[in-house]
Motif scaffolding. Structure first.
Motif, PDB file in Angstrom:
ATOM      1  N   VAL A  49      44.885   0.862  52.686  1.00 12.62           N
ATOM      2  CA  VAL A  49      45.508   0.809  54.009  1.00 12.62           C
ATOM      3  C   VAL A  49      45.123  -0.500  54.678  1.00 12.62           C
ATOM      4  CG1 VAL A  49      45.675   1.920  56.264  1.00 12.62           C
ATOM      5  CG2 VAL A  49      45.447   3.314  54.198  1.00 12.62           C
ATOM      6  N   PRO A  50      46.080  -1.309  55.125  1.00 18.92           N
ATOM      7  CA  PRO A  50      45.744  -2.595  55.754  1.00 18.92           C
ATOM      8  C   PRO A  50      44.940  -2.409  57.033  1.00 18.92           C
ATOM      9  CG  PRO A  50      48.071  -2.501  55.137  1.00 18.92           C
ATOM     10  CD  PRO A  50      47.535  -1.117  54.986  1.00 18.92           C
ATOM     11  N   ASP A  51      44.009  -3.328  57.264  1.00 17.27           N
ATOM     12  CA  ASP A  51      43.217  -3.281  58.492  1.00 17.27           C
ATOM     13  C   ASP A  51      44.074  -3.526  59.722  1.00 17.27           C
ATOM     14  OD1 ASP A  51      40.960  -2.818  56.979  1.00 17.27           O
ATOM     15  OD2 ASP A  51      40.422  -4.943  56.838  1.00 17.27           O
ATOM     16  N   ALA A  52      45.210  -4.209  59.554  1.00 16.32           N
ATOM     17  CA  ALA A  52      46.067  -4.503  60.702  1.00 16.32           C
ATOM     18  C   ALA A  52      46.605  -3.234  61.351  1.00 16.32           C
ATOM     19  CB  ALA A  52      47.226  -5.401  60.266  1.00 16.32           C
ATOM     20  N   ILE A  53      46.785  -2.181  60.558  1.00 21.48           N
ATOM     21  CA  ILE A  53      47.285  -0.928  61.123  1.00 21.48           C
ATOM     22  C   ILE A  53      46.250  -0.324  62.066  1.00 21.48           C
ATOM     23  CG2 ILE A  53      47.991   1.416  60.545  1.00 21.48           C
ATOM     24  CD1 ILE A  53      49.236   0.377  58.022  1.00 21.48           C
ATOM     25  N   GLU A  54      44.996  -0.336  61.676  1.00 24.47           N
ATOM     26  CA  GLU A  54      43.944   0.164  62.553  1.00 24.47           C
ATOM     27  C   GLU A  54      43.761  -0.730  63.766  1.00 24.47           C
ATOM     28  OE1 GLU A  54      40.373   1.916  60.735  1.00 24.47           O
ATOM     29  OE2 GLU A  54      41.200   1.298  58.811  1.00 24.47           O
ATOM     30  N   GLU A  55      43.895  -2.032  63.583  1.00 20.66           N
ATOM     31  CA  GLU A  55      43.774  -2.936  64.720  1.00 20.66           C
ATOM     32  C   GLU A  55      44.898  -2.715  65.727  1.00 20.66           C
ATOM     33  OE1 GLU A  55      43.746  -6.755  62.933  1.00 20.66           O
ATOM     34  OE2 GLU A  55      41.748  -6.541  62.028  1.00 20.66           O
ATOM     35  N   ALA A  56      46.107  -2.458  65.227  1.00 23.33           N
ATOM     36  CA  ALA A  56      47.217  -2.175  66.134  1.00 23.33           C
ATOM     37  C   ALA A  56      46.984  -0.884  66.906  1.00 23.33           C
ATOM     38  CB  ALA A  56      48.520  -2.105  65.345  1.00 23.33           C
ATOM     39  N   ALA A  57      46.435   0.131  66.224  1.00 24.50           N
ATOM     40  CA  ALA A  57      46.132   1.386  66.915  1.00 24.50           C
ATOM     41  C   ALA A  57      45.047   1.188  67.962  1.00 24.50           C
ATOM     42  CB  ALA A  57      45.706   2.443  65.895  1.00 24.50           C
TER      43      ALA A  57
END
Length: 289
Positions: free
Chosen positions: A178-186
Motif C-alpha cells: 500500500v503506498p504511503d501517499a494514501i495514508e498521508e492523504a488520509a
C-alpha cells in the motif's frame, strides 16, 4: 461540402474494442499438466468412494459397478453431524481469531523498518520452524490445568497459536504494497492512525485478508494432530479425526474413508466458490475513487 466523422468503436459502445486472446502454448501446457497432477487424485478419491471394498482391493480398475453404499453408511453415522459442526466451529473460530490478531500485527510490522523489523521477522520464521509435535505435551498440560480439554476452545487456541506467525508473514506484503501517499492523504483529511487503518487500509487489502483467511480456514478444517490429542472423547472428534477412524488394525475401509473425505471437502468447495470473485480482484481495487 459535408464530412462524416468516423467514430471509434470505443466511443460508440462506451467500451474498448475486444482483442483476441493470445495463445500461449507453454502456459497452456503447464496448466493442463497441473490439472492432470491435481485432478487425478481427486478423481481416484471420488471413484473409490463409489466402489465396494472388494472392487478396491481386487477389482479391475475402472471396471466396477458404482454404488452409493459408502455414502449411505457415512450419512447414517451418528458422529457425522457432530464432526461437521466441530470442524466448522474450529475452522471459523480459528480464522476469525487469527485474522483479528494477525491483521494489525502485520500492518504494524509493514510500517516498521530497521533492525527491529528484522528481529521480529526472524522470530516469526523461527516459530514456523518449530515442529507441531513438540507442542502436544505442553499444550495438553496447560489445557488440562485450565479444564479446557475435550472442548472446541482448546482447538481454536491451539490452531491460532500455530497459524498466527504464518498468517502474519503472509499478510505483511499486502500492507507493505500500500503506498504511503494514501495514508498521508488520509492524514491531511484529518483521519487518525486507527481511522486510517480501519477506513482506508483495510478496504484496500481486503483481497489479501480474504486470501489468507481462506488458507487459514483450509488448514484449520483439516488439522488432525491437535484434534486427535486434545479431544479426549471420540464422540467430539472433528471430521479429520473421524476420517482417521476408518483405519484400524484390521485394515482400511477405503470406500468409507473416501466417502467421508468427499463429504468433508464440500464445505471447502462452497467457501472457495463464494470467495473466488473477491480473491480474483486486484490488490488496490477501490483505493482510488
Amino acid at each position: 461540402m459535408t464530412s462524416t466523422a468516423v467514430v471509434p468503436p470505443r466511443l460508440r459502445s462506451g467500451r474498448p474494442p475486444r482483442r483476441g486472446r493470445r495463445r500461449e502454448p507453454v502456459a497452456a501446457g503447464i496448466r493442463i499438466a497441473l490439472y492432470v497432477i491435481y485432478g487425478l487424485p481427486l478423481l481416484w478419491i471420488l471413484l473409490t468412494s463409489i466402489k465396494q471394498q472388494g472392487d478396491v482391493l481386487g477389482g479391475d480398475g475402472l471396471l466396477f459397478t458404482p454404488t452409493l453404499a459408502a455414502y449411505q453408511d457415512a450419512l447414517a453415522n451418528p458422529q457425522l453431524p457432530t464432526a461437521l459442526l466441530q470442524s466448522a466451529q474450529i475452522a471459523i473460530g480459528t480464522t476469525l481469531l487469527v485474522l483479528l490478531l494477525a491483521t494489525p500485527f502485520a500492518y504494524a510490522l509493514a510500517r516498521v523498518n530497521g533492525w527491529t523489523a528484522g528481529i521480529v521477522l526472524g522470530v516469526l520464521i523461527f516459530l514456523q520452524m518449530v515442529p507441531q509435535t513438540s507442542n502436544i505435551i505442553p499444550l495438553f498440560t496447560v489445557f488440562s490445568r485450565l479444564h479446557l480439554l475435550d472442548s472446541t476452545v482448546s482447538l481454536v487456541l491451539a490452531d491460532t497459536a500455530m497459524l498466527l506467525p504464518w498468517a502474519t508473514l503472509l499478510l505483511r506484503p499486502f500492507f507493505a504494497a500500500v503506498p504511503d501517499a494514501i495514508e498521508e492523504a488520509a492524514a491531511i483529511d484529518g483521519a487518525g492512525r486507527i481511522r486510517t487503518f480501519l477506513a482506508v487500509i483495510l478496504p484496500i487489502v481486503r483481497n489479501g485478508i480474504a486470501t489468507v483467511g481462506s488458507l487459514i480456514f483450509l488448514v484449520a478444517w483439516g488439522e488432525f494432530l491437535y484434534a486427535i490429542n486434545l479431544f479426549v472423547s471420540p464422540v467430539n472428534y472433528p471430521m479429520s479425526a473421524l476420517i482417521a477412524q476408518q483405519t484400524s488394525g484390521y485394515g482400511v475401509d477405503w470406500p468409507a474413508l473416501m466417502s467421508f473425505a468427499v463429504i468433508s471437502s464440500v464445505p471447502l468447495l462452497v467457501v472457495y466458490v463464494f470467495s473466488f470473485r473477491l480473491l480474483r480482484e486486484g490488490l488496490t481495487v477501490g483505493s482510488v475513487k
